[in-house]
Design a protein around this motif. Sequence first.
Motif, mmCIF file in Angstrom:
data_model
loop_
_atom_site.group_PDB
_atom_site.id
_atom_site.type_symbol
_atom_site.label_atom_id
_atom_site.label_comp_id
_atom_site.label_asym_id
_atom_site.label_seq_id
_atom_site.Cartn_x
_atom_site.Cartn_y
_atom_site.Cartn_z
ATOM 1 N N VAL A 278 -39.217 2.963 35.293
ATOM 2 C CA VAL A 278 -38.060 3.198 35.713
ATOM 3 C C VAL A 278 -37.438 2.842 37.172
ATOM 4 N N ASP B 264 -39.187 10.798 28.919
ATOM 5 C CA ASP B 264 -38.622 10.220 30.033
ATOM 6 C C ASP B 264 -39.518 10.421 31.190
ATOM 7 N N ASN C 260 -29.628 4.192 32.240
ATOM 8 C CA ASN C 260 -30.239 4.423 33.696
ATOM 9 C C ASN C 260 -29.134 4.261 35.009
ATOM 10 N N LEU D 117 -37.319 -1.413 28.990
ATOM 11 C CA LEU D 117 -38.138 -0.223 28.996
ATOM 12 C C LEU D 117 -38.039 0.729 27.722
ATOM 13 N N CYS D 118 -38.995 0.980 27.071
ATOM 14 C CA CYS D 118 -38.783 1.944 25.996
ATOM 15 C C CYS D 118 -39.783 2.957 25.855
ATOM 16 N N ALA E 181 -42.088 7.594 31.511
ATOM 17 C CA ALA E 181 -41.349 6.342 31.895
ATOM 18 C C ALA E 181 -40.948 6.443 33.441
ATOM 19 N N GLU F 129 -29.333 5.152 23.327
ATOM 20 C CA GLU F 129 -29.859 4.730 24.300
ATOM 21 C C GLU F 129 -29.377 5.765 25.567
ATOM 22 N N LYS G 279 -35.111 4.983 24.228
ATOM 23 C CA LYS G 279 -36.220 5.868 23.593
ATOM 24 C C LYS G 279 -36.798 5.245 22.414
ATOM 25 N N TYR H 143 -33.052 0.841 29.555
ATOM 26 C CA TYR H 143 -33.895 1.799 29.049
ATOM 27 C C TYR H 143 -33.577 2.512 27.866
#
Length: 485
Positions: free
Chosen positions: A89, A82, A7, A77-78, A85, A4, A99, A97
Amino acid sequence: MMEEKKNPTADHSRRNFIKTTALAAAGFMIVPRHVLGGKGFLAPSDRLMVAGVGVGGKGQSNLSNIYKGGKADIAFLCDVDDRRAANSVKNFPAAKYYKDYRQMLDKEAKHIDGVVVSTPDHNHAMIAMAAMQLGKHVYVEKPLTHDIFEARKLTEAAGRYQVVTQMGNQGSSGDGVRQLQDWCDAGLIGKVHTVYCWTDRPSWPQGILWPSATGVVPPELDWDLWLGSAPYKPFIDKLVPFNWRGWWDYGTGAIGDMGCHLVEPPFRILGLDTPIDVQCSVGSIYVDEFKRGYFPDSCPPSSHVIMTFKKTKKTKGDLQIHWMDGGIKPARPEELAANEPFGTNGVLFEGTRGKMMCDVYGANPRLLPLSRNNEVHIKPRAERVTGGVDGHYWDWAEACIAGYGKKQLSSPFEIAGPLTETLLIANLAIRGTDVQVPRSTGNGFDYPGRDIKLIWDKENLRVTNFDEVNQFVKREYRKGWSLGV
């Protein structure tokens, strides 16, 4: 699986929360805004903890609209990219967060109530299925799935796992489609015999060859995760974030993009099921003066599909719906004056006693001729959704909190599944036009799918008279990816 991505903003926010409230916990803690908000906010047990998969573009707006309803917190959030996103974010700094959605569900399932899926079409089904199998409610962007088989399986799973479901065709909650329903139920246009749906989409390239030049994968994008269930291909420029819609490996063309907004009004109002047969013609790209281009990887530049549905109480015999895209439109209704707008995206109902039409999402409903709208006044009977189109998002959150079967939604999978199947059956006819069959004598190929009507067997999920298109009913996932059924 991918590790992961941390953030920093979210971590800082959580540390401040823990410090100011002195509520330390051993595991990960969600920080819903009601904790700091005081009077007027719901208790924690009455708020929905939401995870978004695919959180840029439409995913961002889906999450924002659900959050605005006041009964949900965006907890996770996925996104595989980036860059896409970044805004979500920023908007939801307390959200953790990831991926890889698989890693998120593995680690955080006990903290998640509902999952919002807003990825490209080819990954909708496996993400939604994984969430439902964990008992999570799901909101899935339109079209519900990439394949007919996937749509059937998600519809069955919604009942089996008893989770609240909604597809992202928000116009189905609008007042417009309900006004059309009231007019139809009141008999103002009589029994409907023909419907036309049209769009100016595609607004992305279609009818082209897959580019021979490969691109450089942006460092923010995990290309393998983006491909997901689709066959591996090298990255090409300009495919993401939007032009994937025109490629069969990932998208479902113009009807997949807009059909859930345009075919939905007649599907709902007339009580339709999946079509019994489908036929089509498509626009051509010619490589020279005499030879039509062959682009099996890409959707055609335009199409006209005719779907036949069994008679219902509101139709005059079997009904035909004409789907037209690429700027093709039906003949202008004679009841419409020369300078009255017809619209670039719309729906036209033709009945035994009159006509009515609307724009995309069922918006701007009107009887024809337009003068009738000033003369006809009937009592509204179809139940309206509080908030209209916005209520489509809010209703889902409220239904999740209430529990399975407690609240009626506009587009649960029991409705969205057959609607999606219908659009994908139309795509069988479109894809069938590029099916090559070697000639029995001489060189070259014939294209028998360009001149026939496909007969659909709903129970067995197959075309009975042209087996070559049944390969598109259920595709093979790339190794390592599965629908889980």
